[in-house]
Enzyme design. Structure first.
Site, PDB file in Angstrom:
ATOM      1  N   GLY A 104       0.789  -1.222   0.000  1.00  0.00           N
ATOM      2  CA  GLY A 104       0.000   0.000   0.000  1.00  0.00           C
ATOM      3  C   GLY A 104       0.822   1.273   0.000  1.00  0.00           C
ATOM      4  O   GLY A 104       2.009   1.283   0.349  1.00  0.00           O
ATOM      5  N   CYS A 112      -7.638  10.204   7.675  1.00  0.00           N
ATOM      6  CA  CYS A 112      -7.005  11.459   7.252  1.00  0.00           C
ATOM      7  C   CYS A 112      -7.931  12.657   7.429  1.00  0.00           C
ATOM      8  O   CYS A 112      -7.555  13.669   8.036  1.00  0.00           O
ATOM      9  CB  CYS A 112      -6.516  11.344   5.811  1.00  0.00           C
ATOM     10  SG  CYS A 112      -7.784  10.830   4.625  1.00  0.00           S
ATOM     11  N   ASN A 135      -2.049  14.141   3.764  1.00  0.00           N
ATOM     12  CA  ASN A 135      -2.900  13.007   4.127  1.00  0.00           C
ATOM     13  C   ASN A 135      -2.131  11.706   4.278  1.00  0.00           C
ATOM     14  O   ASN A 135      -2.554  10.801   5.003  1.00  0.00           O
ATOM     15  CB  ASN A 135      -4.010  12.822   3.090  1.00  0.00           C
ATOM     16  CG  ASN A 135      -3.471  12.540   1.703  1.00  0.00           C
ATOM     17  OD1 ASN A 135      -2.719  13.342   1.148  1.00  0.00           O
ATOM     18  ND2 ASN A 135      -3.842  11.421   1.124  1.00  0.00           N
TER      19      ASN A 135
END
Length: 347
Positions: A17, A154, A315
């Protein structure tokens, strides 16, 4: 909680990821870890093929090997587990790991420190273990005493940092909705290609999504924040850039007697001692200034009977991997700023 003696191994599940790649980049400057073990669903992929910026020669291991590998490490002493899996995948894996450790008599409750990136343990407590919500600016002491931490979302991070100082003041009204508008970059959509993140759709474009309610509203209104029960209207937008969030909060005030100067001072006092929150006096926060850093820039102003809060953060860092490491630093007894960038890329 005392710092584990010596360096300790770290095990990361979900290494493919984007947030995993950011987390691994930060670990290059961290003094705590003796070895880093990386796992993905299938395994076998070279790290450099997935995350070229890491220049790593490691090969990802199959996720099925994690339980046994970690059990052996726990027999020898403390270890860290980072769950960087998609939403909904951490909870079932956690159950499998616990069953394996029980069968192997692995002392995980004494030796294991866990940080989860997903939403699986942020609000619910279906397991017997107490998962700590990992917003350091609000839960610094609790994190220093925790072994299980759920990293915030986030947008949830941005909203909480924007309004928590105001929530401690009785001047904010709950008779009118609290309004939020936030724009996020394409990295918020994850590593897998999809129309919401695909460049031809994203470039020179802007659109709102989750208009009937965003899941991060629940994090903002959780009872731990002491906000009461205001009506919250949050509108999220997909922006034509890769990383960053720009958020604006509009909070109704009970009177028109409030001043920008008073609120500016209150925000400064609330975040005193918080190394990654910067209160700006005049200039508006911008994504370019914070991208690449673990910092959130905040500016407040009063107009008529409304408090307007402007905030920018990365973020993938303060809203993701950086905040997770900030929490882990506190859990392990390190200064919370260890291996975390305070300054952004700038360009």
């Amino acid at each position: 909680m005392s710092l584990p003696s010596g360096k300790i191994p770290l095990f990361l599940a979900g290494a493919r990821g984007l947030l995993a790649g950011e987390f691994l980049r930060l670990l290059h400057g961290h003094p705590a870890f003796s070895a880093i073990h990386l796992y993905s669903r299938l395994g076998g992929e070279p790290v450099q093929q997935i995350h070229p910026h890491l220049s790593s020669t490691q090969i990802l291991q199959p996720l099925d090997d994690l339980a046994g590998d970690l059990a052996m490490a726990l027999q020898a002493g403390p270890a860290v587990l980072v769950l960087a899996l998609p939403h909904g995948a951490s909870k079932p894996l956690w159950k499998i790991l616990q069953q394996s450790w029980k069968a192997n008599s692995a002392p995980w409750q004494q030796n294991l420190y866990v940080v989860d990136f997903s939403e699986d343990f942020r609000l619910t407590q279906e397991s017997a273990e107490p998962w700590q919500y990992g917003l350091p600016e609000l839960h610094r002491q609790s994190l220093s005493e925790s072994r299980l931490t759920a990293a915030p979302g986030c947008f949830a991070t941005a909203m909480q940092l924007a309004v928590l100082p105001a929530a401690s003041n009785d001047s904010v009204s709950q008779e009118h909705p609290w309004m939020f508008h936030g724009v996020t970059g394409s990295s918020g959509s994850g590593a897998e290609p999809k129309p919401g993140a695909h460049h031809p759709f994203r470039h020179q474009n802007l659109w709102a999504y989750s208009r009937q309610g965003h899941r991060h509203e629940k994090e903002l209104l959780h009872s731990r924040n002491g906000l009461g029960n205001p009506s919250v209207h949050f509108f999220a937008y997909s922006g034509p850039f890769s990383r960053g969030i720009h958020l604006t909060a509009h909070l109704p005030l009970k009177t028109k007697d409030e001043t920008s100067k008073t609120w500016l001072q209150q925000y400064r006092e609330f975040y005193q001692g918080c190394p990654f929150v910067q209160i700006l006096e005049q200039e508006a926060p911008s994504i370019r200034a914070v991208a690449g850093s673990n910092r959130a820039d905040v500016q407040v102003m009063v107009r008529d009977a409304w408090l307007h809060v402007f905030l920018a953060l990365d973020n993938t860092l303060k809203g993701g991997a950086g905040q997770a490491l900030q929490s882990l630093n506190l859990m392990l007894g390190y200064p919370e700023s260890t291996a975390l960038p305070l300054v952004g890329h700038g360009y």
